[in-house]
Scaffold this active site. Structure first.
Site, PDB file in Angstrom:
ATOM      1  N   HIS A 128       0.856  -1.192   0.000  1.00  0.00           N
ATOM      2  CA  HIS A 128       0.000   0.000   0.000  1.00  0.00           C
ATOM      3  C   HIS A 128       0.889   1.237   0.000  1.00  0.00           C
ATOM      4  O   HIS A 128       0.764   2.122   0.842  1.00  0.00           O
ATOM      5  CB  HIS A 128      -0.949  -0.016   1.199  1.00  0.00           C
ATOM      6  CG  HIS A 128      -2.008  -1.070   1.081  1.00  0.00           C
ATOM      7  ND1 HIS A 128      -3.163  -0.873   0.355  1.00  0.00           N
ATOM      8  CD2 HIS A 128      -2.071  -2.328   1.563  1.00  0.00           C
ATOM      9  CE1 HIS A 128      -3.895  -1.973   0.401  1.00  0.00           C
ATOM     10  NE2 HIS A 128      -3.257  -2.875   1.124  1.00  0.00           N
ATOM     11  N   ARG A 156      12.221   2.648 -16.320  1.00  0.00           N
ATOM     12  CA  ARG A 156      13.177   3.591 -15.722  1.00  0.00           C
ATOM     13  C   ARG A 156      12.862   3.895 -14.267  1.00  0.00           C
ATOM     14  O   ARG A 156      13.651   4.532 -13.585  1.00  0.00           O
ATOM     15  CB  ARG A 156      13.209   4.892 -16.533  1.00  0.00           C
ATOM     16  CG  ARG A 156      13.934   4.775 -17.853  1.00  0.00           C
ATOM     17  CD  ARG A 156      14.161   6.125 -18.510  1.00  0.00           C
ATOM     18  NE  ARG A 156      12.901   6.754 -18.901  1.00  0.00           N
ATOM     19  CZ  ARG A 156      12.312   6.564 -20.086  1.00  0.00           C
ATOM     20  NH1 ARG A 156      12.869   5.751 -20.981  1.00  0.00           N
ATOM     21  NH2 ARG A 156      11.180   7.165 -20.382  1.00  0.00           N
ATOM     22  N   ASP A 189      -5.749 -12.796  -0.082  1.00  0.00           N
ATOM     23  CA  ASP A 189      -6.302 -11.452   0.122  1.00  0.00           C
ATOM     24  C   ASP A 189      -7.829 -11.494   0.195  1.00  0.00           C
ATOM     25  O   ASP A 189      -8.512 -10.549  -0.190  1.00  0.00           O
ATOM     26  CB  ASP A 189      -5.845 -10.491  -0.977  1.00  0.00           C
ATOM     27  CG  ASP A 189      -5.977  -9.019  -0.578  1.00  0.00           C
ATOM     28  OD1 ASP A 189      -5.579  -8.692   0.554  1.00  0.00           O
ATOM     29  OD2 ASP A 189      -6.496  -8.217  -1.363  1.00  0.00           O
TER      30      ASP A 189
END
Length: 230
Positions: A51, A83, A130
């Site tokens: 999170h 990147r 989850d």
């Protein structure tokens, strides 16, 4: 659903109240000044990053401070950019880190599951559910931290369509990794057994051994649940 700023004293109180049963905690490292909380918390339990909008360097510093996991990899964090690798890139590139994935076919594309598994291997990836209260239940309306969750076709979402946890059960995660992500069973099975058990210090769990936990899951030739021996 509310979040808390890192507070080591609160963690100690929770751990003491539970008789030392706290096994893992998730933290956004950018909220932890100088990683002081991570350093102390890692002496109490497993610390995972999640999170979070932390960048790659923040994640790497947090790993050096004692964090060893990434919570529901790719979900609830910045994406992996060529990147700007962020938390996902830091977790994938570091052999010490275990990344947790929700292999329900909704949270992550099957090939993303495959990429993560090929990067991390059996000892570097843990399957998690989850799941919220609708796991194993029929479609309908449920609750998640005071928010209404609507389950349709097994997908749990808020009224605005945002994914709200999952209804996944772990044996289906195993099947999905084998059938959808095309990862070999001998690699997948530890991801649901010995790797998560070892990562939180659950001795005697996650493998078939003398004196270990005597609960066995049986699966058929198509990797569907066939039964449980307890």
């Amino acid at each position: 659903i509310s979040s808390l700023h890192p507070n080591i004293e609160e963690l100690k109180k929770l751990n003491d109240a539970s008789g030392g049963q706290v096994r893992m905690i998730t933290i956004a490292p950018e909220e932890d000044e100088n990683n002081a909380f991570i350093r102390e918390a890692s002496q109490i339990c497993t610390v995972s990053l999640g999170h979070s909008v932390a960048d790659y360097e923040q994640a790497k510093v947090a790993f050096e401070a004692g964090a060893t996991h990434v919570t529901h990899m790719f979900n609830g964090m910045n994406g992996l950019h060529h990147r700007k690798p962020g938390v996902p890139g830091a977790g994938l590139a570091d052999d010490r880190i275990i990344v947790q994935v929700i292999a329900d076919g909704l949270h992550l594309h099957p090939d993303v599951l495959r990429i993560a598994a090929l990067c991390k291997g059996a000892k570097g990836m843990a399957l998690i559910s989850d799941s919220m209260e609708a796991a194993g239940m029929s479609d309908g309306q449920y609750d998640l931290g005071g928010q209404a969750v609507f389950v349709r076709n097994g997908e749990a979402r808020l009224a605005d369509g945002v994914i709200a946890g999952s209804t996944l059960v772990l044996h289906r995660a195993v099947r999905n990794m084998i059938r959808l992500a095309h990862i070999a069973p001998e690699t997948v099975i530890p991801m649901a057994t010995s790797t998560p058990a070892d990562s939180i210090g659950a001795k005697g769990y996650g493998r078939i051994q003398a004196g270990g936990c005597g609960v066995l899951t049986l699966m058929d030739a198509d990797w569907n649940l066939a039964g449980v021996i307890a």
